[in-house]
Design an enzyme around this catalytic site. Sequence first.
Site, mmCIF file in Angstrom:
data_model
loop_
_atom_site.group_PDB
_atom_site.id
_atom_site.type_symbol
_atom_site.label_atom_id
_atom_site.label_comp_id
_atom_site.label_asym_id
_atom_site.label_seq_id
_atom_site.Cartn_x
_atom_site.Cartn_y
_atom_site.Cartn_z
ATOM 1 N N TYR A 183 13.683 8.203 13.002
ATOM 2 C CA TYR A 183 13.772 7.748 14.509
ATOM 3 C C TYR A 183 13.089 6.298 14.581
ATOM 4 O O TYR A 183 12.176 5.766 13.685
ATOM 5 C CB TYR A 183 12.852 8.720 15.210
ATOM 6 C CG TYR A 183 11.440 8.569 15.158
ATOM 7 C CD1 TYR A 183 10.454 7.871 16.026
ATOM 8 C CD2 TYR A 183 10.822 9.684 14.347
ATOM 9 C CE1 TYR A 183 9.266 7.963 15.678
ATOM 10 C CE2 TYR A 183 9.340 9.777 14.072
ATOM 11 C CZ TYR A 183 8.666 8.824 14.860
ATOM 12 O OH TYR A 183 7.323 8.661 14.641
ATOM 13 N N CYS A 184 13.573 5.622 15.528
ATOM 14 C CA CYS A 184 13.128 4.252 15.601
ATOM 15 C C CYS A 184 13.486 4.034 17.520
ATOM 16 O O CYS A 184 14.031 5.081 17.974
ATOM 17 C CB CYS A 184 13.743 3.149 14.869
ATOM 18 S SG CYS A 184 15.584 3.250 15.021
ATOM 19 N N THR A 185 13.170 3.143 17.783
ATOM 20 C CA THR A 185 13.606 2.780 19.309
ATOM 21 C C THR A 185 14.931 3.145 19.898
ATOM 22 O O THR A 185 15.033 3.975 20.678
ATOM 23 C CB THR A 185 12.996 1.182 19.728
ATOM 24 O OG1 THR A 185 11.832 0.934 19.259
ATOM 25 C CG2 THR A 185 13.092 1.059 21.100
ATOM 26 N N ILE A 212 14.705 6.865 20.036
ATOM 27 C CA ILE A 212 13.674 7.362 21.104
ATOM 28 C C ILE A 212 14.190 7.104 22.481
ATOM 29 O O ILE A 212 13.948 8.250 23.391
ATOM 30 C CB ILE A 212 12.128 6.695 20.758
ATOM 31 C CG1 ILE A 212 11.973 6.850 19.482
ATOM 32 C CG2 ILE A 212 11.210 7.393 21.793
ATOM 33 C CD1 ILE A 212 10.643 5.917 18.964
#
Length: 297
Positions: A183-185, A212
Amino acid sequence: MIMQKVLLYYKFAPIKDPESVKLWQKALCRELNLKGRIIIADHGINGTVGGDIEDLKAYVKETKSFAPFKGTVFKWSEGSREDFPKLSVKVRPEIVSFKAQEDIKVDQNGIIGGGKHLKPKQVHELVKSRKDVIFFDGRNAYEGQVGKFKDAVIPDVGYTRDFKQELAKPKYDEMKKKPVVTYCTGGIRCEVLSMLMKKQGFEEVYQIDGGIVKYGEEYGDDGLWEGSLYVFDRRMGMKFSDRGKDIGECTHCKNKTSNFENCANLACNKLVLVCKDCANKDLCKECLKNKNLQTVK
């Protein structure tokens, strides 16, 4: 009162003439009075822009009219034009800097060899059905200090370009046969990260579709996310609801906080987690020990 928002988006696709795309995007943003950051490479585009809602809608329509960018998913976020100091549109070797240009291959469907995309609901279904799911943070380590998925692995990387070397370390070998959800922004870093992980022998790699931001839109603080989301503009952080908790620890007193400040030593300028009670100590630990600082804000 005119409403403003921030748009986040990216698209992996072959771009024949990045310089021409740069000139077009810069002119378009100026015409619509948008500010933000846009990076273009021969394998796609990565942007975050802020402005009036109607101008942003016009920007989306015009950008999608370019064949390689058809189907681009634009994510709306709270914010405004003033969250950005200026408009920056640049051509770079990569739209997200992993220093892995030779590994990135794209076609009109996106990056080749990446992890399987999961909608937020599918993430919950996977966690419910599999007891060995591992969340893997695809951001810089400091971002994970203030917000993360529950029990996530936070790699010790200061910059995105460090991931390729980090993934080769033996400490991750036990994870390679387990389901790993990256996961990342907004999802872009995981497009490349998941591909690099598969090249390193990770057998079952997923990525959260929309990152996210999309997960927070659907579940807020009622799901598997905890803390604050670090963002790369003047806000420096955002929470999905008024129930969002502070999970970061103040550098000086260990009180819970999500507030980052730049170290007051101009020769350092590291990001420092500082609570309100310690606001007058906006120096990192190393600079606090140095009694001969030359330049301080």
